[in-house]
Write a protein that holds these residues in place. Sequence first.
Motif, mmCIF file in Angstrom:
data_model
loop_
_atom_site.group_PDB
_atom_site.id
_atom_site.type_symbol
_atom_site.label_atom_id
_atom_site.label_comp_id
_atom_site.label_asym_id
_atom_site.label_seq_id
_atom_site.Cartn_x
_atom_site.Cartn_y
_atom_site.Cartn_z
ATOM 1 N N ALA A 31 7.093 -8.589 -7.536
ATOM 2 C CA ALA A 31 5.957 -7.787 -7.097
ATOM 3 C C ALA A 31 5.661 -6.736 -8.155
ATOM 4 C CB ALA A 31 6.240 -7.119 -5.749
ATOM 5 N N SER A 32 4.415 -6.253 -8.147
ATOM 6 C CA SER A 32 3.996 -5.196 -9.067
ATOM 7 C C SER A 32 3.204 -4.169 -8.277
ATOM 8 C CB SER A 32 3.135 -5.765 -10.201
ATOM 9 O OG SER A 32 3.851 -6.738 -10.938
ATOM 10 N N ILE A 41 -0.512 -4.933 -6.635
ATOM 11 C CA ILE A 41 -1.388 -5.901 -7.294
ATOM 12 C C ILE A 41 -0.768 -7.288 -7.371
ATOM 13 C CG2 ILE A 41 -2.702 -4.205 -8.617
ATOM 14 C CD1 ILE A 41 -0.923 -4.852 -11.034
ATOM 15 N N GLU A 42 0.508 -7.422 -6.994
ATOM 16 C CA GLU A 42 1.129 -8.742 -7.030
ATOM 17 C C GLU A 42 2.242 -8.839 -6.011
ATOM 18 O OE1 GLU A 42 4.414 -11.372 -9.374
ATOM 19 O OE2 GLU A 42 4.003 -9.306 -9.975
ATOM 20 N N PHE A 43 2.311 -9.963 -5.318
ATOM 21 C CA PHE A 43 3.484 -10.349 -4.527
ATOM 22 C C PHE A 43 3.631 -11.860 -4.650
ATOM 23 C CE2 PHE A 43 5.194 -11.957 -0.431
ATOM 24 C CZ PHE A 43 6.507 -11.570 -0.650
ATOM 25 N N THR A 44 4.723 -12.295 -5.273
ATOM 26 C CA THR A 44 4.932 -13.705 -5.548
ATOM 27 C C THR A 44 6.331 -14.127 -5.130
ATOM 28 O OG1 THR A 44 3.478 -13.534 -7.485
ATOM 29 C CG2 THR A 44 4.849 -15.514 -7.313
ATOM 30 N N PRO A 45 6.487 -14.802 -3.988
ATOM 31 C CA PRO A 45 7.801 -15.367 -3.641
ATOM 32 C C PRO A 45 8.208 -16.417 -4.671
ATOM 33 C CG PRO A 45 6.384 -15.259 -1.717
ATOM 34 C CD PRO A 45 5.514 -14.978 -2.913
ATOM 35 N N ASN A 46 9.485 -16.477 -4.950
ATOM 36 C CA ASN A 46 9.984 -17.414 -5.955
ATOM 37 C C ASN A 46 10.347 -18.744 -5.318
ATOM 38 O OD1 ASN A 46 9.678 -15.454 -7.887
ATOM 39 N ND2 ASN A 46 11.790 -14.743 -7.739
ATOM 40 N N GLN A 47 9.330 -19.402 -4.797
ATOM 41 C CA GLN A 47 9.523 -20.735 -4.249
ATOM 42 C C GLN A 47 8.335 -21.587 -4.638
ATOM 43 O OE1 GLN A 47 9.691 -20.454 0.034
ATOM 44 N NE2 GLN A 47 8.199 -18.798 0.088
ATOM 45 N N GLY A 72 -8.659 -5.531 -7.230
ATOM 46 C CA GLY A 72 -7.754 -6.549 -6.714
ATOM 47 C C GLY A 72 -6.541 -5.947 -6.038
ATOM 48 N N GLY A 73 -5.671 -6.822 -5.521
ATOM 49 C CA GLY A 73 -4.477 -6.345 -4.837
ATOM 50 C C GLY A 73 -4.812 -5.695 -3.510
ATOM 51 N N ILE A 74 -4.175 -4.534 -3.251
ATOM 52 C CA ILE A 74 -4.424 -3.795 -2.004
ATOM 53 C C ILE A 74 -4.703 -2.330 -2.333
ATOM 54 C CG2 ILE A 74 -3.615 -3.278 0.327
ATOM 55 C CD1 ILE A 74 -1.601 -5.494 0.122
ATOM 56 N N PRO A 75 -5.946 -1.995 -2.680
ATOM 57 C CA PRO A 75 -6.290 -0.576 -2.832
ATOM 58 C C PRO A 75 -6.160 0.155 -1.487
ATOM 59 C CG PRO A 75 -7.950 -1.994 -3.853
ATOM 60 C CD PRO A 75 -7.064 -2.882 -3.037
#
Length: 302
Positions: A31-32, A41-47, A72-75
């Motif tokens: 995530a970032s 601005i990022e959430f990426t599960p590693n699957q 983008g993301g969640i302001p």
Amino acid sequence: MSDLLNGRQFVRQSPRGELACLEIRHPLFSASLLLQGAQLIEFTPNQGGEHAGNWLWLSEDAAYQRGTSVRGGIPVCWPWFGNAAMNPAAVQAFIAGAGSAPAHGFARARDWALAEVYEDADEVVLTLSLTDCRHPQWQANLSVEAEFRFTASSLSVVLTTSNDGATPVTFSQALHTYFPTSDITATRVAGFDGARYLETLEGWEAREQHGDILFTGETDRIYFGEDSLSLITPQHSTELSSQGSHSAVVWNPWIEKSKRLSQFADDAYQRMFCVETANAADDAVTLAAGESHSLSLQLTRT
């Protein structure tokens, strides 16, 4: 902040253009999170498979500049949502010169501070607080913090506002979440069948939704009532559940407005849509002195 990150396995701070970014690199997910605006601005599960990739849409033209919200993301929209002059009178009462106030409040352009970090083998939890909640046009004494919880299969965000003053305050807000899609015309939002909504593109006319929400043109509506939605794209279905909210904004700029937006390619409307967990319009929140309110969302995928 350096003390909070010392010895952490999965969280570090690095620059992203002009902005500071908390980078979470966990064996189960990444995530970032930008400190400006507490903007994820990022959430990426590693699957692999259909769940791969960033669960949030981030513009290819995103600019990481101080004082400017990233597209983008969640302001975080706080302590008012949207055009201040279109807010209820009870919210405008705390905004000096609502006609000239910045859209979506001031929190998204301010630096937040890392307040807490928790990490273990299954999750990471970060809490950020807005240390400066003052603005020349904001006439109330509220404070706010945001908690982000990441696991291998879910993302949750909790925005908690407290009234530190001596009198009641009314405010509006939103977690302005951008979602990705490969085809906006094959995308739908399920869960608002029969719900009341305001069609902001047609004089804020009150209407009733029939069936799922489809995207066939510019969309900017405030829906009321549901707290569990399915966001269905050609790739996957994302379940969005919320608490502390009785309104949601569904948005896509479509063709003409896309040409006028900053940090936004002319054809980007084809690849994104927003479902914003909110306290908007007549869902604005009034807090008595000493009270707190939490607005939260949780994302999972099926």
